[in-house]
Design a protein around this motif. Structure first.
Motif, mmCIF file in Angstrom:
data_model
loop_
_atom_site.group_PDB
_atom_site.id
_atom_site.type_symbol
_atom_site.label_atom_id
_atom_site.label_comp_id
_atom_site.label_asym_id
_atom_site.label_seq_id
_atom_site.Cartn_x
_atom_site.Cartn_y
_atom_site.Cartn_z
ATOM 1 N N ASP A 96 1.087 -1.192 -0.412
ATOM 2 C CA ASP A 96 -0.222 -0.009 -0.383
ATOM 3 C C ASP A 96 0.873 1.316 -0.049
ATOM 4 N N GLN A 97 1.272 1.627 -1.170
ATOM 5 C CA GLN A 97 2.235 2.838 -1.339
ATOM 6 C C GLN A 97 1.525 4.170 -1.940
ATOM 7 N N PRO A 98 0.455 5.343 -1.388
ATOM 8 C CA PRO A 98 0.381 6.230 -1.710
ATOM 9 C C PRO A 98 1.164 7.236 -2.373
ATOM 10 N N GLN A 99 1.440 7.967 -3.184
ATOM 11 C CA GLN A 99 2.271 8.596 -3.940
ATOM 12 C C GLN A 99 1.893 9.767 -4.378
ATOM 13 N N ARG A 100 2.708 10.834 -4.307
ATOM 14 C CA ARG A 100 2.239 12.717 -4.348
ATOM 15 C C ARG A 100 2.251 12.356 -5.963
ATOM 16 N N VAL A 101 1.073 13.571 -6.178
ATOM 17 C CA VAL A 101 0.446 14.134 -7.638
ATOM 18 C C VAL A 101 1.898 13.796 -8.389
ATOM 19 N N GLU A 102 3.108 14.912 -8.163
ATOM 20 C CA GLU A 102 4.052 15.588 -8.968
ATOM 21 C C GLU A 102 4.435 14.194 -9.349
ATOM 22 N N THR A 103 4.942 13.572 -8.389
ATOM 23 C CA THR A 103 6.113 12.416 -8.860
ATOM 24 C C THR A 103 5.561 11.498 -9.678
ATOM 25 N N VAL A 104 4.073 11.625 -10.135
ATOM 26 C CA VAL A 104 3.732 10.034 -10.815
ATOM 27 C C VAL A 104 3.452 11.572 -11.871
ATOM 28 N N ARG A 105 3.106 12.940 -12.215
ATOM 29 C CA ARG A 105 3.318 13.796 -13.109
ATOM 30 C C ARG A 105 4.693 13.505 -13.895
ATOM 31 N N GLN A 106 5.808 13.696 -13.075
ATOM 32 C CA GLN A 106 7.469 12.793 -13.750
ATOM 33 C C GLN A 106 7.974 12.019 -14.213
ATOM 34 N N TRP A 107 6.918 11.118 -13.897
ATOM 35 C CA TRP A 107 7.422 9.557 -14.612
ATOM 36 C C TRP A 107 6.888 9.750 -15.693
ATOM 37 N N PHE A 108 5.248 10.406 -16.157
ATOM 38 C CA PHE A 108 4.975 10.311 -16.535
ATOM 39 C C PHE A 108 5.469 11.014 -18.000
ATOM 40 N N GLU A 109 6.210 11.988 -17.902
ATOM 41 C CA GLU A 109 6.989 13.124 -18.372
ATOM 42 C C GLU A 109 8.054 12.187 -19.065
ATOM 43 N N GLU A 110 9.346 11.569 -17.672
ATOM 44 C CA GLU A 110 9.857 10.555 -18.500
ATOM 45 C C GLU A 110 9.883 9.506 -18.749
ATOM 46 N N PHE A 111 8.615 8.822 -18.787
ATOM 47 C CA PHE A 111 8.507 7.625 -20.257
ATOM 48 C C PHE A 111 7.354 8.191 -21.416
ATOM 49 N N GLY A 112 7.801 9.815 -21.676
ATOM 50 C CA GLY A 112 7.058 9.396 -22.976
ATOM 51 C C GLY A 112 5.663 9.890 -23.301
ATOM 52 N N ILE A 113 5.338 10.654 -21.929
ATOM 53 C CA ILE A 113 3.685 11.137 -21.975
ATOM 54 C C ILE A 113 3.533 12.342 -21.567
ATOM 55 N N LYS A 114 2.911 12.998 -23.136
ATOM 56 C CA LYS A 114 3.007 13.984 -21.964
ATOM 57 C C LYS A 114 1.523 14.738 -21.097
ATOM 58 N N VAL A 115 1.708 15.248 -20.886
ATOM 59 C CA VAL A 115 0.762 14.430 -19.126
ATOM 60 C C VAL A 115 -0.679 16.300 -19.532
ATOM 61 N N ASP A 116 -1.763 16.057 -19.451
ATOM 62 C CA ASP A 116 -2.985 17.195 -19.663
ATOM 63 C C ASP A 116 -3.506 16.991 -18.591
ATOM 64 N N PHE A 117 -3.613 16.177 -17.620
ATOM 65 C CA PHE A 117 -3.843 15.508 -16.189
ATOM 66 C C PHE A 117 -3.883 15.438 -14.769
ATOM 67 N N ALA A 118 -3.329 16.103 -14.305
ATOM 68 C CA ALA A 118 -2.958 15.658 -13.208
ATOM 69 C C ALA A 118 -3.476 16.139 -11.578
ATOM 70 N N GLY A 119 -4.334 15.509 -10.551
ATOM 71 C CA GLY A 119 -5.025 15.770 -9.411
ATOM 72 C C GLY A 119 -6.099 15.310 -8.964
ATOM 73 N N THR A 120 -7.170 15.601 -8.563
ATOM 74 C CA THR A 120 -8.197 15.249 -8.081
ATOM 75 C C THR A 120 -9.208 15.036 -9.131
#
Length: 326
Positions: free
Chosen positions: A284-308
Motif C-alpha cells: 500500500d504505497q500512496p504517491q505524490r501527484v507531482e511524482t507520478v506526473r514526472q514519471w509520465f514525462e520521463e517515460f514519454g507521456i505528455k501530461v494533460d491532467f494531474a490532480g483530483t
C-alpha cells in the motif's frame, strides 16, 4: 479500425499464437486458457488477497447487478472523459481488472476491443461478469511488469485502483507507458499523499498485522465488527467531525468512496469489501501527484491532467493522464 494486437511471450519475447485454447510460442512454450483467461502466472503471488476478495464479492461493484448504483460507469467516464463513439474499434488495455467493474463499462457502453489483465485469479470473476462479450474481450492473468503484448500497441491504456498495490510503482508506470502507441492515451489513478497526516490513519496502524492474517480470519473479523463501525462513522459524519475522527476507525471511508443511496444491506457489503481491500494487500504505497506526473514525462507521456477528480458529490479520485509523444 484498430489492428489486431501482437501477443508476445513476456519471458522470451517470442510471438504467441492461439491454438486449442492455448497460447504457444515458436519454442513450444504453452500458456493455457482456464476459466476464460490465458494464465501466464501462478496464483501464488503478492495479489493473492485480491483473487480471494473478488471471487467472493464477484458482483458487488458491478453496476449491472445493482439498481441503486452506477458508480463504476460514473467514475470511469468522469476520470477518462472519453467519448463512447471515439472508442469504437479501438484497442484498449486494462491492467488490474479485478472482478471487472470497469471491464463491464467498456464492454457495455462502447464498441472497443478490451484486453484485460490481472495478476490474481480475479480474472475468473471478471469472466463470470463479462464473458458474454467474448467477441471483444480477451483476458490474461499476467504481471504488470511482464505483459504479453508488443510494445506501443494500444490506443488507450488505463490502470485504476492498482498502482499503490504494486511493489515498484515507478516501474509499473513505465510498463504501462510502454504499451501505449504514439498519440495514444494513458490514465492511472492511485492513493495520493496529501501531507504528513496521510499515514496517520487506522489503515497504516493496523496493516503490519492485518496483511499477515489469513484472508478468512481477517474477513471474519471485519464482518463481526462492521455494524458498530458503520454506525460510529455515520454518527461522526452527522455531527460534522467525521473528517477528523473517522480516520481512526478501522473501516473504509464511507462518505468519500462509496456510492450514495445504497440500501442498508448493500452498504454493509460494500463496507466489508472495501475494508478488506484496505487491510489485506501486501503493498500500500500512496504517491505524490507531482511524482507520478514526472514519471509520465520521463517515460514519454505528455501530461494533460494531474490532480483530483470529484464525482457523485463527495467521491474523490486522484489521477494522472496524458498522451504518448510521437
Amino acid at each position: 479500425m484498430a489492428k489486431e494486437i501482437t501477443l508476445l511471450n513476456p519471458y522470451n519475447q517470442q510471438p504467441l499464437e492461439v491454438a486449442n485454447d492455448k497460447l504457444i510460442d515458436a519454442k513450444g512454450k504453452e500458456f493455457e486458457k482456464v476459466a476464460g483467461a490465458y494464465r501466464l502466472v501462478q496464483d501464488d503471488n503478492y495479489t493473492e488477497n485480491f483473487g480471494f476478495q473478488w471471487n467472493k464479492f464477484t458482483k458487488t461493484q458491478i453496476d449491472r447487478f445493482s439498481e441503486q448504483s452506477s458508480q463504476s460507469k460514473t467514475r470511469f467516464f468522469a476520470v477518462t472523459e472519453w467519448d463512447k463513439k471515439d472508442l469504437s474499434g479501438e484497442n484498449v488495455l486494462e491492467v488490474g481488472s479485478g472482478a471487472g467493474r470497469f471491464s463491464q463499462v467498456v464492454l457495455d457502453e462502447t464498441k472497443a476491443n478490451l484486453y484485460s489483465v490481472d495478476y490474481s485469479n480475479a480474472v475468473e470473476a471478471n469472466f463470470k461478469n463479462n464473458g458474454h462479450h467474448q467477441d471483444r474481450l480477451q483476458l490474461f492473468q499476467a504481471s504488470i511488469y511482464e505483459l504479453p503484448f508488443a510494445p506501443a500497441s494500444f490506443d488507450r491504456v488505463f490502470c485504476f485502483g492498482v498502482l499503490q498495490h504494486t511493489p515498484d510503482v515507478k516501474k509499473s508506470v513505465q510498463s504501462l507507458a510502454q504499451m501505449v502507441k504514439p498519440g495514444g492515451e494513458l490514465l492511472v489513478d492511485f492513493y495520493p499523499i496529501r501531507g504528513w497526516w496521510t499515514k496517520v490513519h487506522a489503515k497504516y496502524i493496523f496493516r503490519p498485522w492485518t496483511k499477515r492474517m489469513s484472508h478468512e480470519k481477517l474477513l471474519c473479523r471485519i464482518e463481526k465488527n462492521a455494524n458498530w463501525m458503520i454506525r460510529l462513522s455515520q454518527f461522526f459524519n452527522k455531527i460534522g467531525i467525521g473528517k477528523l475522527t473517522n480516520r481512526f476507525i478501522p473501516i473504509c471511508d464511507i462518505k468519500n468512496t462509496l456510492p450514495p443511496d445504497l440500501t442498508k444491506e448493500q452498504l454493509k457489503e460494500w463496507v466489508i469489501l472495501d475494508t478488506f481491500d484496505m487491510f489485506s494487500p501486501e503493498y500500500d504505497q500512496p504517491q505524490r501527484v507531482e511524482t507520478v506526473r514526472q514519471w509520465f514525462e520521463e517515460f514519454g507521456i505528455k501530461v494533460d491532467f494531474a490532480g483530483t477528480i470529484n464525482f457523485e458529490g463527495n467521491n474523490l479520485v486522484t489521477a494522472v493522464k496524458g498522451i504518448k509523444k510521437g
